[in-house]
Each structure stands twice: as C-alpha cells, then as structure tokens.
Design a protein around this motif. Structure first.
Motif, PDB file in Angstrom:
ATOM      1  N   LEU A  82       0.824  -1.206   0.000  1.00  0.00           N
ATOM      2  CA  LEU A  82       0.000   0.000   0.000  1.00  0.00           C
ATOM      3  C   LEU A  82       0.864   1.264   0.000  1.00  0.00           C
ATOM      4  N   ALA A  83       1.962   1.255   0.723  1.00  0.00           N
ATOM      5  CA  ALA A  83       2.843   2.426   0.763  1.00  0.00           C
ATOM      6  C   ALA A  83       3.454   2.694  -0.610  1.00  0.00           C
ATOM      7  N   GLY A  84       3.858   1.639  -1.300  1.00  0.00           N
ATOM      8  CA  GLY A  84       4.402   1.803  -2.650  1.00  0.00           C
ATOM      9  C   GLY A  84       3.360   2.330  -3.614  1.00  0.00           C
ATOM     10  N   ALA A  85       2.129   1.822  -3.495  1.00  0.00           N
ATOM     11  CA  ALA A  85       1.035   2.289  -4.358  1.00  0.00           C
ATOM     12  C   ALA A  85       0.748   3.762  -4.083  1.00  0.00           C
ATOM     13  N   TRP A  86       0.738   4.132  -2.802  1.00  0.00           N
ATOM     14  CA  TRP A  86       0.494   5.526  -2.436  1.00  0.00           C
ATOM     15  C   TRP A  86       1.580   6.427  -3.024  1.00  0.00           C
ATOM     16  N   GLY A  87       2.808   5.968  -3.030  1.00  0.00           N
ATOM     17  CA  GLY A  87       3.906   6.755  -3.579  1.00  0.00           C
ATOM     18  C   GLY A  87       3.826   6.922  -5.084  1.00  0.00           C
ATOM     19  N   MET A  88       3.191   6.020  -5.764  1.00  0.00           N
ATOM     20  CA  MET A  88       3.070   6.103  -7.222  1.00  0.00           C
ATOM     21  C   MET A  88       1.890   6.974  -7.658  1.00  0.00           C
ATOM     22  N   ASN A  89       0.715   6.777  -7.028  1.00  0.00           N
ATOM     23  CA  ASN A  89      -0.461   7.546  -7.416  1.00  0.00           C
ATOM     24  C   ASN A  89      -1.467   7.553  -6.270  1.00  0.00           C
ATOM     25  N   PRO A  90      -1.359   8.529  -5.360  1.00  0.00           N
ATOM     26  CA  PRO A  90      -2.259   8.563  -4.213  1.00  0.00           C
ATOM     27  C   PRO A  90      -3.727   8.743  -4.596  1.00  0.00           C
ATOM     28  N   LEU A  91      -3.996   9.456  -5.680  1.00  0.00           N
ATOM     29  CA  LEU A  91      -5.389   9.641  -6.099  1.00  0.00           C
ATOM     30  C   LEU A  91      -6.026   8.297  -6.459  1.00  0.00           C
ATOM     31  N   LEU A  92      -5.298   7.453  -7.154  1.00  0.00           N
ATOM     32  CA  LEU A  92      -5.822   6.131  -7.501  1.00  0.00           C
ATOM     33  C   LEU A  92      -6.122   5.329  -6.239  1.00  0.00           C
ATOM     34  N   VAL A  93      -5.222   5.380  -5.269  1.00  0.00           N
ATOM     35  CA  VAL A  93      -5.413   4.628  -4.026  1.00  0.00           C
ATOM     36  C   VAL A  93      -6.670   5.115  -3.308  1.00  0.00           C
ATOM     37  N   LEU A  94      -6.949   6.403  -3.371  1.00  0.00           N
ATOM     38  CA  LEU A  94      -8.142   6.944  -2.724  1.00  0.00           C
ATOM     39  C   LEU A  94      -9.421   6.637  -3.507  1.00  0.00           C
ATOM     40  N   VAL A  95      -9.343   6.632  -4.821  1.00  0.00           N
ATOM     41  CA  VAL A  95     -10.528   6.443  -5.666  1.00  0.00           C
ATOM     42  C   VAL A  95     -10.881   4.969  -5.846  1.00  0.00           C
ATOM     43  N   LEU A  96      -9.914   4.089  -5.762  1.00  0.00           N
ATOM     44  CA  LEU A  96     -10.156   2.668  -6.010  1.00  0.00           C
ATOM     45  C   LEU A  96     -11.249   2.059  -5.116  1.00  0.00           C
ATOM     46  N   PRO A  97     -11.277   2.320  -3.816  1.00  0.00           N
ATOM     47  CA  PRO A  97     -12.380   1.774  -3.008  1.00  0.00           C
ATOM     48  C   PRO A  97     -13.749   2.267  -3.467  1.00  0.00           C
ATOM     49  N   ALA A  98     -13.830   3.517  -3.908  1.00  0.00           N
ATOM     50  CA  ALA A  98     -15.103   4.044  -4.413  1.00  0.00           C
ATOM     51  C   ALA A  98     -15.511   3.332  -5.700  1.00  0.00           C
ATOM     52  N   LEU A  99     -14.536   3.026  -6.555  1.00  0.00           N
ATOM     53  CA  LEU A  99     -14.848   2.279  -7.786  1.00  0.00           C
ATOM     54  C   LEU A  99     -15.334   0.870  -7.473  1.00  0.00           C
ATOM     55  N   VAL A 100     -14.704   0.227  -6.512  1.00  0.00           N
ATOM     56  CA  VAL A 100     -15.135  -1.122  -6.112  1.00  0.00           C
ATOM     57  C   VAL A 100     -16.540  -1.048  -5.520  1.00  0.00           C
ATOM     58  N   ALA A 101     -16.807  -0.048  -4.679  1.00  0.00           N
ATOM     59  CA  ALA A 101     -18.145   0.109  -4.096  1.00  0.00           C
ATOM     60  C   ALA A 101     -19.183   0.373  -5.177  1.00  0.00           C
ATOM     61  N   ALA A 102     -18.836   1.180  -6.188  1.00  0.00           N
ATOM     62  CA  ALA A 102     -19.765   1.441  -7.292  1.00  0.00           C
ATOM     63  C   ALA A 102     -20.046   0.161  -8.067  1.00  0.00           C
ATOM     64  N   TRP A 103     -19.007  -0.660  -8.269  1.00  0.00           N
ATOM     65  CA  TRP A 103     -19.213  -1.935  -8.968  1.00  0.00           C
ATOM     66  C   TRP A 103     -20.122  -2.863  -8.152  1.00  0.00           C
ATOM     67  N   VAL A 104     -19.906  -2.922  -6.844  1.00  0.00           N
ATOM     68  CA  VAL A 104     -20.762  -3.758  -5.992  1.00  0.00           C
ATOM     69  C   VAL A 104     -22.203  -3.263  -6.059  1.00  0.00           C
ATOM     70  N   GLY A 105     -22.402  -1.964  -5.986  1.00  0.00           N
ATOM     71  CA  GLY A 105     -23.743  -1.404  -6.092  1.00  0.00           C
ATOM     72  C   GLY A 105     -24.394  -1.735  -7.425  1.00  0.00           C
ATOM     73  N   TRP A 106     -23.624  -1.639  -8.515  1.00  0.00           N
ATOM     74  CA  TRP A 106     -24.128  -1.973  -9.846  1.00  0.00           C
ATOM     75  C   TRP A 106     -24.538  -3.446  -9.896  1.00  0.00           C
ATOM     76  N   THR A 107     -23.716  -4.302  -9.317  1.00  0.00           N
ATOM     77  CA  THR A 107     -24.023  -5.735  -9.309  1.00  0.00           C
ATOM     78  C   THR A 107     -25.306  -6.010  -8.532  1.00  0.00           C
ATOM     79  N   VAL A 108     -25.440  -5.408  -7.362  1.00  0.00           N
ATOM     80  CA  VAL A 108     -26.640  -5.623  -6.540  1.00  0.00           C
ATOM     81  C   VAL A 108     -27.881  -5.093  -7.266  1.00  0.00           C
ATOM     82  N   ARG A 109     -27.782  -3.885  -7.830  1.00  0.00           N
ATOM     83  CA  ARG A 109     -28.929  -3.336  -8.567  1.00  0.00           C
ATOM     84  C   ARG A 109     -29.279  -4.196  -9.765  1.00  0.00           C
TER      85      ARG A 109
END
Length: 153
Positions: free
Chosen positions: A85-112
């Motif tokens: 996680l530290a290496g990922a944060w050092g490469m692109n912190p925005l991606l690390v922050l947005v990725l959980p939201a993308l996964v949550a959106a995918w889960v929501g899409w699947t449930v809907r």
C-alpha cells in the motif's frame, strides 16, 4: 390471415425476475467488467511496470514532460497486487483513494442488476464536478514540486 398480435410461437420468453437464469443474465455486465479487471490485474501482478519495455510510456508525459493524473497508476496497481500500500500511495495517491469508491460502485451496480434495477442510481452533477475539480487540482499539484513534491510518481 392478418393478426394484430405480432408475437410468434417461437419468440424467446423473457426470464422471470426471480429465476436463477434471470439473475445471471442481468448480472452479465458487472460480471464481464469483473472478469476483465481480474484478468488485467493478473497480468499486472506478473509483469512489473517498473521493468522497461513491457508497457508504453504515458503519451502525455512523453509529449510534455509533465505528469498526468494517471501517471504511476500501473505501478500503483502493481504494488497493490503485491499488497504494498505504501508503494502504491507513492506512485499515485489519487488512484489509491478512488479505487475503493470504484469497487463500491461496482458492488452497487451488481446488486442493482441482480434486483432488476441496473440504472436506478444517478450521481448528482455536483459530485461529478467536485471530482473533476479534484482531478484538475491533483494534476497541477503533482507538476509543481514546491506545492507537493510527494505527488510525483
């Protein structure tokens, strides 16, 4: 004999909302996205983007010498597949922050989709605008070392 009924006896019946086949058919989109993501992450886990010659250079970086908001995303995803996680944060912190939201959106899409309501979610325009402003601020900040030198990949 002319008839106003346009259905033919060979027409494919629609699947009942509660049937297993109906759920599988409705979840085909989310399943395809998941399969593509898992496949891409499997390749990315095995082929290190830090090694030269495997992936192309960012076209924006190549043409301008500046980092785009996505610069470092492949390396960050590779680090996440290695549970760094530290290496990922050092490469692109925005991606690390947005990725959980993308996964949550995918889960929501699947449930809907499974419930038969795949298009019931509407993201307010102010959220989209706020995200675009965040990306633009991040883009500028990562190219001005005096603002945030830790944002450069």
């Amino acid at each position: 004999m002319a008839s106003s009924d346009h259905r033919s006896p060979t027409a494919v019946p629609t699947l009942a909302p509660g049937t297993h086949r109906g759920i599988v058919a409705r979840c085909a989109g989310p399943a395809a996205v998941a399969a593509a993501a898992v496949g891409a992450l499997a390749v990315l886990a095995r082929v290190d983007p830090n090694a030269p010659g495997h992936y192309p250079t960012c076209p924006f970086l190549f043409l301008t010498g500046l980092y785009c908001p996505g610069c470092g995303a492949l390396r960050a995803l590779h680090d996440l597949t290695q549970l760094d996680l530290a290496g990922a944060w050092g490469m692109n912190p925005l991606l690390v922050l947005v990725l959980p939201a993308l996964v949550a959106a995918w889960v929501g899409w699947t449930v809907r989709s499974a419930r038969g309501r795949p298009r019931s979610l509407v993201v307010p325009a102010r959220w989209i605008n706020a995200f675009l402003v965040l990306v633009l601020v991040y883009w500028v900040a990562r190219n001005v070392p005096a603002l945030a030198p830790w944002l450069a990949p």
